[in-house]
Design a protein around this motif. Structure first.
Motif, PDB file in Angstrom:
ATOM      1  N   SER A  40       0.082 -79.819 -71.928  1.00  0.00           N
ATOM      2  CA  SER A  40       0.755 -78.602 -71.457  1.00  0.00           C
ATOM      3  C   SER A  40       0.281 -78.196 -70.078  1.00  0.00           C
ATOM      4  O   SER A  40      -0.707 -77.487 -69.972  1.00  0.00           O
ATOM      5  CB  SER A  40       0.482 -77.448 -72.409  1.00  0.00           C
ATOM      6  N   PRO A  41       0.924 -78.552 -69.034  1.00  0.00           N
ATOM      7  CA  PRO A  41       1.999 -79.548 -68.948  1.00  0.00           C
ATOM      8  C   PRO A  41       1.384 -80.949 -69.004  1.00  0.00           C
ATOM      9  O   PRO A  41       0.182 -81.115 -68.763  1.00  0.00           O
ATOM     10  CB  PRO A  41       2.618 -79.282 -67.582  1.00  0.00           C
ATOM     11  N   PRO A  42       2.186 -81.985 -69.287  1.00  0.00           N
ATOM     12  CA  PRO A  42       1.642 -83.350 -69.290  1.00  0.00           C
ATOM     13  C   PRO A  42       1.017 -83.672 -67.934  1.00  0.00           C
ATOM     14  O   PRO A  42       1.582 -83.348 -66.892  1.00  0.00           O
ATOM     15  CB  PRO A  42       2.869 -84.227 -69.547  1.00  0.00           C
ATOM     16  N   ALA A  43      -0.173 -84.244 -67.957  1.00  0.00           N
ATOM     17  CA  ALA A  43      -0.902 -84.545 -66.724  1.00  0.00           C
ATOM     18  C   ALA A  43      -1.477 -85.957 -66.803  1.00  0.00           C
ATOM     19  O   ALA A  43      -1.691 -86.484 -67.902  1.00  0.00           O
ATOM     20  CB  ALA A  43      -2.026 -83.538 -66.540  1.00  0.00           C
ATOM     21  N   PRO A  44      -1.748 -86.582 -65.672  1.00  0.00           N
ATOM     22  CA  PRO A  44      -2.352 -87.912 -65.682  1.00  0.00           C
ATOM     23  C   PRO A  44      -3.685 -87.915 -66.436  1.00  0.00           C
ATOM     24  O   PRO A  44      -4.391 -86.906 -66.486  1.00  0.00           O
ATOM     25  CB  PRO A  44      -2.582 -88.221 -64.201  1.00  0.00           C
ATOM     26  N   TRP A  45      -4.017 -89.076 -67.001  1.00  0.00           N
ATOM     27  CA  TRP A  45      -5.296 -89.268 -67.665  1.00  0.00           C
ATOM     28  C   TRP A  45      -5.641 -90.749 -67.648  1.00  0.00           C
ATOM     29  O   TRP A  45      -4.802 -91.588 -67.347  1.00  0.00           O
ATOM     30  CB  TRP A  45      -5.290 -88.719 -69.089  1.00  0.00           C
ATOM     31  N   CYS A  46      -6.894 -91.067 -67.949  1.00  0.00           N
ATOM     32  CA  CYS A  46      -7.369 -92.454 -67.879  1.00  0.00           C
ATOM     33  C   CYS A  46      -8.145 -92.826 -69.142  1.00  0.00           C
ATOM     34  O   CYS A  46      -8.679 -91.961 -69.832  1.00  0.00           O
ATOM     35  CB  CYS A  46      -8.294 -92.639 -66.680  1.00  0.00           C
ATOM     36  N   TYR A  47      -8.196 -94.127 -69.391  1.00  0.00           N
ATOM     37  CA  TYR A  47      -9.007 -94.675 -70.474  1.00  0.00           C
ATOM     38  C   TYR A  47      -9.885 -95.765 -69.881  1.00  0.00           C
ATOM     39  O   TYR A  47      -9.388 -96.716 -69.286  1.00  0.00           O
ATOM     40  CB  TYR A  47      -8.133 -95.236 -71.597  1.00  0.00           C
ATOM     41  N   VAL A  78      -4.612 -96.167 -66.321  1.00  0.00           N
ATOM     42  CA  VAL A  78      -4.228 -94.899 -65.695  1.00  0.00           C
ATOM     43  C   VAL A  78      -2.834 -94.544 -66.209  1.00  0.00           C
ATOM     44  O   VAL A  78      -1.873 -95.256 -65.948  1.00  0.00           O
ATOM     45  CB  VAL A  78      -4.235 -95.009 -64.159  1.00  0.00           C
ATOM     46  N   PHE A  79      -2.748 -93.454 -66.961  1.00  0.00           N
ATOM     47  CA  PHE A  79      -1.491 -93.011 -67.556  1.00  0.00           C
ATOM     48  C   PHE A  79      -0.974 -91.773 -66.825  1.00  0.00           C
ATOM     49  O   PHE A  79      -1.752 -90.881 -66.495  1.00  0.00           O
ATOM     50  CB  PHE A  79      -1.685 -92.665 -69.034  1.00  0.00           C
ATOM     51  N   VAL A  80       0.329 -91.762 -66.603  1.00  0.00           N
ATOM     52  CA  VAL A  80       0.978 -90.586 -66.013  1.00  0.00           C
ATOM     53  C   VAL A  80       2.226 -90.277 -66.831  1.00  0.00           C
ATOM     54  O   VAL A  80       2.784 -91.161 -67.482  1.00  0.00           O
ATOM     55  CB  VAL A  80       1.355 -90.819 -64.529  1.00  0.00           C
ATOM     56  N   PRO A  81       2.682 -89.014 -66.826  1.00  0.00           N
ATOM     57  CA  PRO A  81       3.917 -88.689 -67.535  1.00  0.00           C
ATOM     58  C   PRO A  81       5.094 -89.428 -66.898  1.00  0.00           C
ATOM     59  O   PRO A  81       5.111 -89.645 -65.680  1.00  0.00           O
ATOM     60  CB  PRO A  81       4.070 -87.175 -67.351  1.00  0.00           C
ATOM     61  N   LYS A  82       6.057 -89.820 -67.723  1.00  0.00           N
ATOM     62  CA  LYS A  82       7.269 -90.433 -67.169  1.00  0.00           C
ATOM     63  C   LYS A  82       7.872 -89.464 -66.171  1.00  0.00           C
ATOM     64  O   LYS A  82       7.873 -88.256 -66.375  1.00  0.00           O
ATOM     65  CB  LYS A  82       8.260 -90.747 -68.279  1.00  0.00           C
ATOM     66  N   GLY A  83       8.347 -90.019 -65.052  1.00  0.00           N
ATOM     67  CA  GLY A  83       8.921 -89.201 -63.992  1.00  0.00           C
ATOM     68  C   GLY A  83       7.912 -88.786 -62.932  1.00  0.00           C
ATOM     69  O   GLY A  83       8.269 -88.146 -61.952  1.00  0.00           O
ATOM     70  N   TYR A  84       6.652 -89.147 -63.100  1.00  0.00           N
ATOM     71  CA  TYR A  84       5.583 -88.768 -62.171  1.00  0.00           C
ATOM     72  C   TYR A  84       5.790 -89.393 -60.799  1.00  0.00           C
ATOM     73  O   TYR A  84       5.430 -88.805 -59.790  1.00  0.00           O
ATOM     74  CB  TYR A  84       4.240 -89.210 -62.762  1.00  0.00           C
ATOM     75  N   GLY A  85       6.359 -90.593 -60.773  1.00  0.00           N
ATOM     76  CA  GLY A  85       6.597 -91.307 -59.519  1.00  0.00           C
ATOM     77  C   GLY A  85       5.629 -92.457 -59.348  1.00  0.00           C
ATOM     78  O   GLY A  85       4.417 -92.273 -59.499  1.00  0.00           O
ATOM     79  N   SER A 133       3.280 -95.756 -74.627  1.00  0.00           N
ATOM     80  CA  SER A 133       3.122 -94.893 -75.792  1.00  0.00           C
ATOM     81  C   SER A 133       4.303 -95.069 -76.733  1.00  0.00           C
ATOM     82  O   SER A 133       5.396 -95.449 -76.328  1.00  0.00           O
ATOM     83  CB  SER A 133       3.002 -93.430 -75.362  1.00  0.00           C
ATOM     84  N   ASP A 134       4.057 -94.804 -77.994  1.00  0.00           N
ATOM     85  CA  ASP A 134       5.113 -94.928 -78.996  1.00  0.00           C
ATOM     86  C   ASP A 134       6.279 -93.991 -78.714  1.00  0.00           C
ATOM     87  O   ASP A 134       7.417 -94.306 -79.016  1.00  0.00           O
ATOM     88  CB  ASP A 134       4.559 -94.647 -80.399  1.00  0.00           C
ATOM     89  N   ASP A 135       5.982 -92.832 -78.133  1.00  0.00           N
ATOM     90  CA  ASP A 135       7.059 -91.870 -77.877  1.00  0.00           C
ATOM     91  C   ASP A 135       7.724 -92.085 -76.514  1.00  0.00           C
ATOM     92  O   ASP A 135       8.688 -91.401 -76.188  1.00  0.00           O
ATOM     93  CB  ASP A 135       6.556 -90.432 -78.005  1.00  0.00           C
ATOM     94  N   GLY A 136       7.205 -93.028 -75.714  1.00  0.00           N
ATOM     95  CA  GLY A 136       7.811 -93.338 -74.425  1.00  0.00           C
ATOM     96  C   GLY A 136       7.631 -92.271 -73.370  1.00  0.00           C
ATOM     97  O   GLY A 136       8.346 -92.260 -72.377  1.00  0.00           O
ATOM     98  N   ASN A 137       6.672 -91.361 -73.550  1.00  0.00           N
ATOM     99  CA  ASN A 137       6.479 -90.270 -72.598  1.00  0.00           C
ATOM    100  C   ASN A 137       5.467 -90.595 -71.500  1.00  0.00           C
ATOM    101  O   ASN A 137       5.291 -89.805 -70.587  1.00  0.00           O
ATOM    102  CB  ASN A 137       6.042 -89.000 -73.325  1.00  0.00           C
ATOM    103  N   TRP A 138       4.776 -91.723 -71.613  1.00  0.00           N
ATOM    104  CA  TRP A 138       3.720 -92.060 -70.661  1.00  0.00           C
ATOM    105  C   TRP A 138       4.021 -93.390 -70.003  1.00  0.00           C
ATOM    106  O   TRP A 138       4.550 -94.314 -70.617  1.00  0.00           O
ATOM    107  CB  TRP A 138       2.359 -92.137 -71.364  1.00  0.00           C
ATOM    108  N   PHE A 139       3.626 -93.505 -68.749  1.00  0.00           N
ATOM    109  CA  PHE A 139       3.747 -94.738 -67.986  1.00  0.00           C
ATOM    110  C   PHE A 139       2.340 -95.136 -67.582  1.00  0.00           C
ATOM    111  O   PHE A 139       1.566 -94.292 -67.111  1.00  0.00           O
ATOM    112  CB  PHE A 139       4.612 -94.495 -66.743  1.00  0.00           C
TER     113      PHE A 139
END
Length: 153
Positions: A40-47, A78-85, A133-139
Motif C-alpha cells: 500500500s501502495p505497491p513498491a519495489p522490493w528485493c530478495y 529486484v521486483f517492481v509493480p507491473k507498470g513501474y517501467g 508472481s502467481d497473481d501477475g502483479n510483480w515484474f
C-alpha cells in the motif's frame, strides 16, 4: 581465519550498508515489514540470496594452513509493480550491480578475502525480466554477482 558463514554474514552486512533503495528480504529471515511484499501502495522490493557452488583446495601447505577457494553467486531479485517501467526497474537493479562490481570485502586475515568478480564476461549481470508472481502483479529481474572466497583451512 575466515569461513563461508562469515563470508555470507559479511556480504549481507555489505549489502545492508550500501543499498537502501528498496526493502530487502534475506534467505531464511522474516520479511522486514508487514504486509510483505510492500502493498500500500505497491513498491519495489528485493530478495537477496548467496549460494556456494564449489569449494576446492587452491594452494599447498600443511593441514590447517592451506588456501581453499569457494565460488558461487549472489543473486538479488529486484521486483517492481507491473507498470513501474523497465528503464526505472533497470536503474534500480543497476544500483545493486554498481555496489558489488569489482569489490573485495571480508579480508579478515592473511589469505582470506571475498571477491566479487570483475573479469571480462564474469562481472555482475542483470538477467532477464518477467512476471514473477502467481497473481501477475510483480515484474522481476535478477542481478547475478559471481564471487570467489579465499580462506585458510
Amino acid at each position: 581465519m575466515g569461513d563461508y558463514p562469515g563470508a555470507v554474514a559479511a556480504a549481507i552486512a555489505f549489502f545492508r550498508g550500501g543499498f537502501s533503495a528498496a526493502p530487502v528480504q534475506f534467505q531464511n529471515e522474516d520479511p522486514p515489514q508487514n504486509p510483505w511484499p510492500p502493498a500500500s501502495p505497491p513498491a519495489p522490493w528485493c530478495y537477496f540470496e548467496m549460494v556456494q557452488l564449489d569449494d576446492r583446495l587452491r594452494g599447498v601447505g600443511l593441514p590447517g594452513n592451506q588456501v581453499w577457494l569457494a565460488t558461487g553467486n549472489v543473486a538479488v531479485s529486484v521486483f517492481v509493480p507491473k507498470g513501474y517501467g523497465l528503464a526505472d526497474h533497470l536503474t534500480l537493479a543497476g544500483q545493486v550491480d554498481t555496489l558489488f562490481r569489482a569489490k573485495t570485502i571480508y579480508n579478515t586475515a592473511p589469505g582470506v578475502a571475498l571477491r566479487f568478480w570483475s573479469e571480462q564476461g564474469q562481472g555482475p549481470s542483470i538477467q532477464g525480466g518477467d512476471s514473477k508472481s502467481d497473481d501477475g502483479n510483480w515484474f522481476g529481474a535478477v542481478v547475478v554477482i559471481p564471487f570467489q572466497l579465499f580462506y585458510i583451512k
